[in-house]
Enzyme design. Structure first.
Site, PDB file in Angstrom:
ATOM      1  N   SER A 136       0.791  -1.232   0.000  1.00 19.51           N
ATOM      2  CA  SER A 136       0.000   0.000   0.000  1.00 19.51           C
ATOM      3  C   SER A 136       0.825   1.285   0.000  1.00 19.51           C
ATOM      4  O   SER A 136       0.268   2.384  -0.028  1.00 19.51           O
ATOM      5  CB  SER A 136      -0.913  -0.002   1.234  1.00 19.51           C
ATOM      6  OG  SER A 136      -0.145  -0.215   2.420  1.00 19.51           O
ATOM      7  N   GLU A 137       2.149   1.172  -0.006  1.00 17.99           N
ATOM      8  CA  GLU A 137       3.005   2.332   0.277  1.00 17.99           C
ATOM      9  C   GLU A 137       2.831   3.506  -0.688  1.00 17.99           C
ATOM     10  O   GLU A 137       2.867   4.668  -0.274  1.00 17.99           O
ATOM     11  CB  GLU A 137       4.479   1.886   0.295  1.00 17.99           C
ATOM     12  CG  GLU A 137       4.868   1.049   1.503  1.00 17.99           C
ATOM     13  CD  GLU A 137       4.574  -0.431   1.330  1.00 17.99           C
ATOM     14  OE1 GLU A 137       4.997  -1.226   2.181  1.00 17.99           O
ATOM     15  OE2 GLU A 137       3.917  -0.798   0.324  1.00 17.99           O
ATOM     16  N   VAL A 138       2.671   3.232  -1.987  1.00 22.72           N
ATOM     17  CA  VAL A 138       2.638   4.353  -2.942  1.00 22.72           C
ATOM     18  C   VAL A 138       1.425   5.258  -2.729  1.00 22.72           C
ATOM     19  O   VAL A 138       1.442   6.410  -3.143  1.00 22.72           O
ATOM     20  CB  VAL A 138       2.665   3.859  -4.409  1.00 22.72           C
ATOM     21  CG1 VAL A 138       3.988   3.170  -4.707  1.00 22.72           C
ATOM     22  CG2 VAL A 138       1.481   2.973  -4.734  1.00 22.72           C
ATOM     23  N   ILE A 140       0.534   6.551  -0.058  1.00 23.89           N
ATOM     24  CA  ILE A 140       0.863   7.634   0.875  1.00 23.89           C
ATOM     25  C   ILE A 140       2.231   8.242   0.547  1.00 23.89           C
ATOM     26  O   ILE A 140       2.910   8.794   1.409  1.00 23.89           O
ATOM     27  CB  ILE A 140       0.826   7.153   2.336  1.00 23.89           C
ATOM     28  CG1 ILE A 140       1.743   5.946   2.553  1.00 23.89           C
ATOM     29  CG2 ILE A 140      -0.608   6.804   2.753  1.00 23.89           C
ATOM     30  CD1 ILE A 140       1.892   5.555   4.013  1.00 23.89           C
TER      31      ILE A 140
END
Length: 274
Positions: A136-138, A140
């Site tokens: 899910s990093e991209v 945020i």
């Protein structure tokens, strides 16, 4: 208060994330705890006192990834502080990936962000049909940087590009199809599936499993070289003349169970001749 627990019974170590109130999100304190546990487990596995490590968590989620309060603190970190934080997380992933004994990850629910890295670092992943995985990093403004070597090894480069760039959620069946999970079972059957796999793993020679795990890591670095071929010959030759190798062959021909299937007998056995 401890954010994780480590319980060792009959050679099986259960390392459990214990922050269900925040979906087992990890912060610097949990990472430090896990690194301490892994250091202890490495020594115990090398000595043969730990045969298998089960990584799991309490509550509905496996892990939501990074803790929100930890992320808020990181906003004010300078580059050096961020590097120090990242290196501790990298040590966690490397420590889990390189444990000498087999590792089994029990995923009962959501595994997001860095939690996907934890799963990818384990040798085996058994997931509930309710499990979901997401890089899910991209979303945020970040990247799955530290976990990327392990997750890409599991997914393959092509699929890694998709899921790291899109942050799409993978259901359990997709994770199984892509190689991130090895087995998906109904939620109510998760613990029985984990227990069944433990029985399978404990039937193997501890020494042979340690040697095989190290061998697979070496072969992955240089699968087709003279040095690798010689290394593979050295490994099998030394195992054949070792105590456990001799015991394994003898028990096979004598149609009996090898001594390592009994923890007490294994602990009383002499050191292998390697």
């Amino acid at each position: 208060m401890a954010y994780s627990t480590l319980i060792i019974v009959n050679g099986v170590a259960r390392l459990t994330l214990n922050r269900p109130e925040v979906h087992n999100a990890f912060d610097d304190s949990l990472i430090a705890e896990l690194n301490e546990h892994l250091s202890q487990l490495h020594d115990l596995a090398e000595a043969g006192d730990v045969r298998v490590v089960v990584l799991g968590s309490e509550g509905k989620s496996f892990s939501a990834g990074a803790d929100l309060n930890w992320m808020k603190r990181m906003v004010d970190y300078d580059l050096e502080n961020n590097l120090a934080d990242s290196r501790k997380l990298a040590a966690l992933m490397y420590g889990l990936d390189t444990l000498p004994c087999p590792t089994l990850c029990r995923v009962q629910g959501a595994a997001f962000g860095g939690a996907v890295g934890l799963a990818a670092c384990c040798d085996l992943v058994i997931a509930s049909d309710k499990a979901k995985f997401c890089l899910s990093e991209v979303k945020i403004g970040l990247s799955p940087a530290v976990i990327s070597p392990y997750v890409q090894r599991a997914l393959g480069e092509r699929q890694m590009r998709r899921y790291a760039l899109t942050a799409e959620v993978m259901d359990a069946e997709t994770a199984l199809a892509l190689g991130l999970a090895h087995q998906v079972v109904e939620h109510e059957a998760l613990d029985s599936a984990v227990d069944a796999m433990l029985t399978t793993l404990l039937a193997g020679s501890p020494q042979a499993q340690r040697a095989t795990k190290a061998l697979m890591a070496a072969v992955a670095q240089a699968p087709d070289s003279d040095a690798t071929r010689e290394h593979t010959c050295q490994v099998i030759a030394k195992l054949r003349v070792s105590q456990e190798g001799q015991e394994g062959l003898s028990s096979f021909f004598e149609k009996r169970r090898p001594v390592w299937t009994s923890p007490e007998e294994h602990n009383n056995a002499a050191e292998p001749r390697l």
